[in-house]
Motif scaffolding. Structure first.
Motif, PDB file in Angstrom:
ATOM      1  N   GLY A 248       0.784  -1.230   0.000  1.00 47.03           N
ATOM      2  CA  GLY A 248       0.000   0.000   0.000  1.00 47.03           C
ATOM      3  C   GLY A 248       0.810   1.270   0.000  1.00 47.03           C
TER       4      GLY A 248
ATOM      5  N   TYR B 233       1.370   7.268   9.502  1.00 44.92           N
ATOM      6  CA  TYR B 233       1.335   7.615   8.079  1.00 44.92           C
ATOM      7  C   TYR B 233       0.181   8.584   7.847  1.00 44.92           C
TER       8      TYR B 233
ATOM      9  N   CYS C  76      -2.725  -3.261  -8.256  1.00 47.23           N
ATOM     10  CA  CYS C  76      -3.656  -2.133  -8.247  1.00 47.23           C
ATOM     11  C   CYS C  76      -3.687  -1.533  -9.644  1.00 47.23           C
TER      12      CYS C  76
ATOM     13  N   THR D 128      -6.222   4.001  -9.102  1.00 41.95           N
ATOM     14  CA  THR D 128      -5.872   4.667  -7.838  1.00 41.95           C
ATOM     15  C   THR D 128      -6.983   5.570  -7.297  1.00 41.95           C
TER      16      THR D 128
ATOM     17  N   GLU E  48      -9.205   5.841  -5.051  1.00 35.98           N
ATOM     18  CA  GLU E  48      -9.744   5.278  -3.820  1.00 35.98           C
ATOM     19  C   GLU E  48      -9.281   6.107  -2.625  1.00 35.98           C
TER      20      GLU E  48
ATOM     21  N   TRP F  25      -7.866   5.419   0.270  1.00 37.00           N
ATOM     22  CA  TRP F  25      -6.551   5.162   0.862  1.00 37.00           C
ATOM     23  C   TRP F  25      -5.469   5.974   0.151  1.00 37.00           C
ATOM     24  N   ILE F  26      -5.493   5.964  -1.164  1.00 36.58           N
ATOM     25  CA  ILE F  26      -4.472   6.673  -1.935  1.00 36.58           C
ATOM     26  C   ILE F  26      -4.692   8.174  -1.849  1.00 36.58           C
TER      27      ILE F  26
ATOM     28  N   ASN G   4      -5.762   9.742   0.682  1.00 38.62           N
ATOM     29  CA  ASN G   4      -5.219  10.115   1.987  1.00 38.62           C
ATOM     30  C   ASN G   4      -3.698  10.218   1.937  1.00 38.62           C
ATOM     31  N   LEU G   5      -3.050   9.298   1.251  1.00 36.81           N
ATOM     32  CA  LEU G   5      -1.594   9.303   1.172  1.00 36.81           C
ATOM     33  C   LEU G   5      -1.067  10.482   0.355  1.00 36.81           C
TER      34      LEU G   5
ATOM     35  N   MET H 241      -9.160  -6.439  -1.343  1.00 34.59           N
ATOM     36  CA  MET H 241      -8.339  -5.216  -1.290  1.00 34.59           C
ATOM     37  C   MET H 241      -8.312  -4.514  -2.635  1.00 34.59           C
TER      38      MET H 241
END
Length: 292
Positions: free
Chosen positions: A66, A104, A182, A185, A187, A189-190, A192-193, A227
């Motif tokens: 991830g 993170y 993957c 992208t 989504e 989670w990404i 947020n990163l 996932m």
């Protein structure tokens, strides 16, 4: 040409061949990139009795996790296996969006930096092909999960490059091996990163940057993956075929994200896959003429 730096003496490993014989595998660690005071390393594997003096085919791998977790060690089992078969194999470290305390995202490291490192890694291979004894026109790049997105990014992410890279050297591989990759992208989670760079989420999305002329690829995916949802793989597969690209999707019935989980090969391959899956990858590499 960037000087290769060996961090520690080569390790000699005993690794069993399929016929039961032990074969010597050499493992080395080299620095492929220095960025912001950080040395990024690659673990290199080869079998002296299988390797040629020059122009050996390459398998370069990016681990999953991830864009936050994971380690190059997770691909060591596969590296040894393919070194036994005459490849020179490389498992690359890349920047992860994690802080020293385990939290993170990292304020200065996002999937964008991971993409930059992946593209730098393949350029490093080509720039140092003579010294490494590899064929710059037989570079297979593979990855699992986030590492699959990084493998794909070496093809499409033309606008995401390290300023220190030699842009005259292509990062585009000659073939792709994708394991629970993957493909999209878009989504949370990404997002947020990426933090304040979330507008670039489109730039690193494989599905949204597809084009004709992609390298041949084989993809392994479980239809019970919770996932990376299986339908995203089907969308990617359909679009690849519409564009006339060589894309082989191997659907694994009932399997989740970690394709080798519960198999006898789970410990050897970090749950990424099992021997049966790698035998299908072998057939793909044989078809391309990279594996006898």
């Amino acid at each position: 040409m960037k000087k290769l730096i060996i961090l520690f003496a080569a390790l000699i490993l005993a690794y069993p061949e399929s016929k039961g014989q032990a074969i010597e595998i050499i493992q080395e660690k080299k620095i492929y990139k220095e960025i912001n005071g950080l040395d990024l390393a690659v673990d290199v594997f080869y079998a002296p009795e299988k390797i040629k003096e020059s122009n050996n085919p390459v398998i370069a791998l990016f681990h999953g996790g991830g864009w936050v977790y994971g380690s190059p060690e997770e691909f060591h089992g596969a590296c040894k296996r393919y070194a036994e078969r005459g490849f020179k194999t490389f498992s690359f470290q890349y920047r992860l969006s994690i802080n020293g305390d385990g939290s993170y995202p990292h304020p200065e490291i996002s999937p964008i930096e991971s993409v930059k490192d992946a593209r730098s890694a393949i350029r490093w291979l080509r720039e140092n092909a003579n010294e490494l004894g590899i064929d710059p026109d037989k570079i297979v790049v593979g990855g699992q999960s986030a590492g699959g997105q990084l493998a794909l990014s070496t093809v499409f992410a033309e606008e995401i490059n390290e300023e220190t890279d030699n842009l005259d050297v292509s990062p585009v591989p000659d073939a792709l091996l994708l394991f629970s990759s993957c493909y999209n992208t878009m989504e949370a989670w990404i997002d947020n990163l990426l933090a304040d760079r979330r507008q670039r989420i489109w730039d690193i999305s494989p599905y949204h940057n597809l084009r004709s002329g992609m390298p041949p690829a084989i993809a392994f995916h479980g239809n019970a993956d919770c996932m990376v949802m299986y339908y995203t793989v089907l969308f990617f597969n359909d679009r690849m075929r519409e564009l006339g690209n060589d894309f082989e999707l191997v659907t694994l019935e009932g399997r989740d994200h970690y394709l080798g989980e519960g198999s006898a090969d789970e410990e050897k391959y970090a749950r990424y896959f099992d021997e049966e899956i790698l035998e299908k990858a072998d057939a793909f590499l044989e078809k391309l003429g990279y594996l006898e």
